[in-house]
Design a protein around this motif. Structure first.
Motif, short mmCIF file in Angstrom:
data_model
loop_
_atom_site.label_atom_id
_atom_site.label_comp_id
_atom_site.label_asym_id
_atom_site.label_seq_id
_atom_site.Cartn_x
_atom_site.Cartn_y
_atom_site.Cartn_z
N ASN A 288 -36.13 -40.28 -23.44
CA ASN A 288 -37.55 -40.28 -23.14
C ASN A 288 -38.26 -40.94 -24.32
N TYR A 289 -39.57 -40.84 -24.38
CA TYR A 289 -40.30 -41.59 -25.40
C TYR A 289 -40.02 -41.11 -26.83
N VAL A 290 -39.52 -39.87 -26.96
CA VAL A 290 -39.26 -39.36 -28.31
C VAL A 290 -37.80 -38.95 -28.50
N TYR B 107 -42.17 -34.98 -33.02
CA TYR B 107 -43.03 -35.75 -32.11
C TYR B 107 -43.30 -34.98 -30.83
N SER C 90 -44.41 -35.66 -26.65
CA SER C 90 -44.64 -36.57 -25.53
C SER C 90 -45.14 -35.73 -24.37
N GLU C 91 -46.41 -35.86 -24.06
CA GLU C 91 -47.04 -35.02 -23.05
C GLU C 91 -47.47 -35.85 -21.85
N MET D 8 -48.12 -40.73 -19.71
CA MET D 8 -47.38 -40.11 -20.80
C MET D 8 -48.02 -40.55 -22.11
N SER E 82 -47.56 -40.18 -26.26
CA SER E 82 -46.58 -39.79 -27.26
C SER E 82 -47.12 -40.04 -28.66
N TYR E 83 -46.87 -39.08 -29.57
CA TYR E 83 -47.43 -39.19 -30.91
C TYR E 83 -46.75 -38.18 -31.83
N PRO F 94 -39.94 -42.80 -18.69
CA PRO F 94 -39.87 -42.61 -20.14
C PRO F 94 -38.59 -43.18 -20.74
N MET G 199 -45.34 -44.70 -33.97
CA MET G 199 -45.68 -43.27 -34.01
C MET G 199 -45.42 -42.67 -35.39
#
Length: 703
Positions: A404-406, A436, A438-439, A454, A456-457, A483, A493
C-alpha cells in the motif's frame, strides 16, 4: 537526508520565505515561431499557430527542442537543493528488488535488480539450486535505454522469445532463443507493436503488428493491426497473416492460445473499450467462431477445460462476472462467479480460480473451484493491493505481492491446499511504515457524487494548511489506482509532504458505470472530481493553494492540463507528464484514434467538438491569467502520446503566462511514454520534479 532547515518541532515543513520568490524574475523563453495555420470545425476556424512542432523529423523542431532543454536545465541548476534530493532518491532506491518466481520447463525464473542497475535482470535456478543470468537487458545498450518489454516461453520451456524496446518506443523487436543453451536461433522479428506473443508447440508463435508507416515512425497514424504466425526457421517476409488488414480492418488485434493449445483466441477492437471475440478450435480444425460481436462489451478468455471455455465479461455485469460456455454452443453462457457490488478480476493457478475484488480500491481475494464454489477467503496482510495468484495448474505453491502507500511491496508464497501464506521476500528499504499514516476519506464532488481518496503522510502532521502536497490521479480508460508503494513518494513523505490520490470517475474502481461516467460528454466529471479533491484537502487543513501541486501522466496529463486551465488558482505547481493536451487532434497520431471511446473526436458532431474545445488544455490557455509554476514532461521517443502535445501546450503557456511563475519543458532524450526508463533516468526526472515543486512553493534550502 531530511529537510531539517524547513521542519518545525512538529515535523512539518514550513515556508522559508514569502510566496513571491519568483515574482520579480523575468524569463526570456526560447523563441517559438507562430504560423497562420488554422482548421475549420463545423464552420468554426480554430487557430493552431504551433502546428509546425508536430513534425518531429523537422530540423526546426529539433532545434527548438534543444533550446527548451537548455533553458530548463539552466533553470533547474539554480535550485540549491536539487542535488540533495537526487542523492536522497539514489540512497533509498539502492536496495535489492526481487520479482515473484515463475516456472518454465525445468527452471524457476525471477527478475532481480541489485539496486541501481539500469534495468532488472532475468535469472533462473535449476533443479539443483544453481542460479545463473538468463537475460541481462543492461547489455542491450551502453546507456541502459534499451529495455526488455516481455518474454514468452513455449509450453515445454525449451524455447523463448523476448521483446525489446529501444529508447522507450512502443515499436519492439522479437528475438528468439534456445532457452536451454541461451543461444539465438532464429531471425529477429522487427516492427512489432502492441503485441503479445503466444507459442504453438516448438513450431512458431503468434504476434501482432502494424505496417511500418511512411514518414515518422514515432507520430504517423497506425490504425490497421495484423496478427501473424511466424514459423521458426523462415524469414519474416513469409510470416502468415492470420487476421487483419484491409479485409478485416481493426485498430487492435491480439491472438493467443489457451494453455492446452487447443483454442486460438482472437480479440478485435477499434477502441480501448469494447471488443469482438472469436475462437478457433484447432483440435477440430474449425474456422474462427464468433463468440462476441460488436463493441458494447469487454470479454476475455481466462482458461479452458475440455470443451468448456471460461471468460470474464462485463456483458450485463458492469462489475464483471466469470462465465463459461461450451465450444459447441458458443451462444450459451453460464455464470460461474456471478457479479457482485465490487469489481472482479480472475486469475488461475494450482487448479483453482482466484477471484480478486476491489472494494473502494482495496483488494480482497477468494479462492474458488472451477464450479464457482468458495474454497476460502484469503487473509491478506492488511488494507492494500494484492497482485499475483497465478501459475500453472499443477503448481501447489503460488506467489502474490502485497503493498500500500506506506508498505513496501512484499512477496508471499501461498499454498493452495492449506491456504497458508508465508513471506517469500521482504525488501530491505530504508523506510519504516510504522512512522506513517495512510487514511481513506470520502468527499463530495460538484454533482454530489461521493469519491474516495487515500491521503498518506508522516505521523504527527499538523493540519495548518502549510504542508507541501502532491495531488495525483488519472481518471480514464477504466484504469484503477489501487494503493502501492513508491520510493519517490517515500522521500516526499519522509520530508513532511502529503501524497493524496483520489479515485475519480473515468477509472475502473467501481466498474463500467464509473468508467463511463467520465467519458465523452461526461468527461468534465473527471476534472470536477479532481478539483473537489483539492478543495477538500485545503478546507480540511491538510494544505493550501500555495503548498499544493497537481500531478498526472498520459490521460492524467490531460487531467492536470484541464484542471490548471479551468482552475489556475487551485495549486501553486502543475506537473503534466506525457499528456494528451490537444483534444482536437489527438486522434491524428499513432493509435490515438482508439481513445475515442473515452474522449469522442472533434469530427463526431458539433456538440462533441464544442465540448472537447471547451476543456482542451491547448485551447484554453488565455492571456492575462496567472497559471501555476509548470513543468511539462515528455520523451522524444514517445509514440503513444506524441510529444507534440507537450510541445504545443508548453509553447502556449510560455507565450501567454501573465505572471512570473515559470513554464518549463523537461524533454527526456531516449525516453518514451514511460515504460523501460533506466533507473538513472527515473531518479533524475523525479529529483527534478520534487525539487522544482518545493522550490516553487517557496523553499530555499535543505540541510
Amino acid at each position: 537526508m531530511k529537510i531539517k532547515s524547513l521542519i518545525l518541532s512538529t515535523g512539518v515543513l514550513f515556508l522559508a520565505s514569502c510566496a513571491t520568490q519568483t515574482m520579480n524574475q523575468k524569463f526570456t523563453y526560447p523563441e517559438t515561431k507562430k504560423t497562420e495555420q488554422s482548421d475549420a470545425y463545423f464552420g468554426e476556424n480554430v487557430s493552431d499557430p504551433f502546428r509546425w512542432l508536430e513534425d518531429d523529423m523537422a530540423a526546426d523542431t529539433k532545434d527548438w527542442v534543444q533550446r527548451q532543454v537548455a533553458f530548463t536545465n539552466d533553470y533547474l541548476a539554480k535550485i540549491p537543493f536539487r542535488d540533495q534530493i537526487r542523492q536522497q532518491l539514489q540512497n533509498i532506491w539502492n536496495y535489492e528488488k526481487l520479482g515473484s518466481p515463475f516456472k518454465e520447463g525445468d527452471y524457476t525464473y525471477f527478475y532481480k535488480n541489485d539496486g541501481l542497475q539500469a534495468q532488472s535482470v532475468l535469472y533462473r535456478t535449476d533443479k539443483n539450486g544453481n542460479t545463473e543470468v538468463f537475460l541481462d537487458p543492461n547489455k542491450f545498450s551502453s546507456d541502459g535505454t534499451t529495455s526488455l518489454s516481455g518474454v514468452s516461453f513455449n509450453k515445454k520451456g525449451n524455447l523463448a522469445a523476448y521483446r525489446i524496446s529501444e529508447g522507450g518506443s512502443d515499436w519492439n523487436k522479437i528475438i528468439v532463443m534456445d532457452a536451454i543453451t541461451k543461444k539465438v536461433i532464429d531471425v529477429t522479428i522487427e516492427n512489432v507493436k502492441f503485441s503479445g506473443l503466444s507459442w504453438k508447440g516448438e513450431e512458431g508463435f503468434y504476434y501482432s503488428s502494424y505496417d511500418k508507416p511512411k514518414g515518422s515512425a514515432l507520430s504517423a497514424k497506425t490504425d490497421t493491426h495484423k496478427v501473424y504466425y511466424h514459423k521458426l526457421g523462415t524469414p519474416q517476409t513469409e510470416d502468415q497473416l492470420i487476421s487483419g488488414g484491409e479485409n478485416f480492418k481493426r485498430r487492435y488485434l491480439g491472438a493467443g492460445l489457451t494453455d492446452d493449445e487447443r483454442f486460438l483466441i482472437l480479440s478485435a477492437s477499434n477502441a480501448t473499450s469494447g471488443n469482438e471475440l472469436y475462437i478457433k478450435d484447432l483440435k477440430n480444425n474449425t474456422d474462427f467462431i464468433p463468440v462476441q460481436q460488436g463493441y458494447d462489451y469487454n470479454t476475455s478468455v481466462v482458461d479452458s477445460k475440455g470443451d468448456e471455455v471460461f471468460m470474464i465479461t462485463d456483458k450485463n455485469a458492469p462489475n464483471q462476472k466469470l462465465v463459461k460456455m461450451n465450444i459447441r454452443k458458443p451462444g450459451v453462457w453460464t455464470d460461474v462467479i456471478p457479479e457482485t457490488d465490487n469489481v472482479l478480476s480472475v486469475t488461475t493457478g494450482g487448479g483453482y480460480l482466484f477471484a480478486k475484488y476491489m472494494k473502494d480500491a482495496v483488494s480482497y481475494v477468494r479462492q474458488m473451484t472451477y464450479d464457482g464454489k468458495l474454497v476460502r477467503e484469503i487473509a491478506l496482510p492488511g488494507q492494500g493491493t494484492a497482485g499475483g495468484f497465478s501459475g500453472k495448474a499443477e503448481e501447489k505453491d503460488l506467489y502474490y505481492s502485497f503493498s500500500n502507500y506506506v508498505m513496501p511491496g512484499t512477496i508471499y508464497k501461498y499454498n493452495v491446499d492449506s491456504g497458508k501464506s508465508e513471506v517469500y521476500y521482504r525488501p530491505n528499504v530504508k523506510f519504516n511504515p510504522e512512522n506513517y499514516v495512510s487514511e481513506q476519506v470520502f468527499y463530495t464532488s460538484k454533482d454530489g457524487t461521493k469519491v474516495p481518496m487515500m491521503i498518506s503522510y508522516k505521523k504527527g502532521l499538523k493540519k495548518d494548511g502549510k504542508n507541501p502536497t502532491i495531488l495525483y490521479s488519472y481518471g480514464g480508460f477504466n484504469i484503477s489506482l489501487q494503493p502501492g508503494f513508491s520510493v519517490v513518494n517515500a522521500i516526499w513523505m519522509e520530508n513532511g509532504g502529503i501524497y493524496a490520490v483520489p479515485n475519480i470517475r473515468g477509472g475502473g474502481e467501481y466498474g463500467k458505470k464509473w468508467h463511463d461516467a467520465g467519458t465523452k460528454l461526461q468527461k468534465k466529471n473527471v476534472f470536477n472530481d479532481f478539483i473537489a479533491a483539492g478543495e477538500y484537502l485545503q478546507k480540511n487543513g491538510y494544505t493550501s493553494p500555495q503548498f499544493m501541486a497537481i500531478s498526472g501522466g498520459s490521460n492524467g496529463g490531460l487531467l492536470v492540463g484541464a484542471t490548471m486551465t479551468m482552475r489556475p488558482d487551485l495549486a501553486k505547481v502543475a506537473l503534466p507528464a506525457v499528456g494528451v493536451l490537444d483534444m482536437l487532434r489527438y486522434n491524428k497520431f499513432t493509435a490515438g484514434a482508439g481513445w475515442a471511446y473515452d474522449y469522442g473526436t472533434a469530427e463526431d458532431s458539433r456538440e462533441m467538438f464544442e465540448y472537447l474545445k471547451s476543456y482542451s488544455p491547448l485551447h484554453n490557455v488565455k492571456k492575462g491569467v496567472c497559471y501555476p509554476s509548470t513543468m511539462v514532461t515528455t520523451g522524444d521517443h514517445d509514440d503513444r502520446v506524441v510529444p507534440a502535445h507537450s510541445f504545443k501546450f508548453g509553447a502556449e503557456l510560455q507565450d501567454k503566462q501573465s505572471c512570473s511563475n515559470p513554464v518549463l519543458l523537461r524533454i527526456e532524450t531516449k525516453g518514451g511514454h514511460g515504460a523501460g526508463k533506466s533507473t538513472e533516468q527515473q531518479i533524475n526526472e523525479n529529483a527534478d520534479k520534487l525539487s522544482f515543486t518545493l522550490y516553487e512553493m517557496g523553499f530555499k534550502s535543505l540541510k
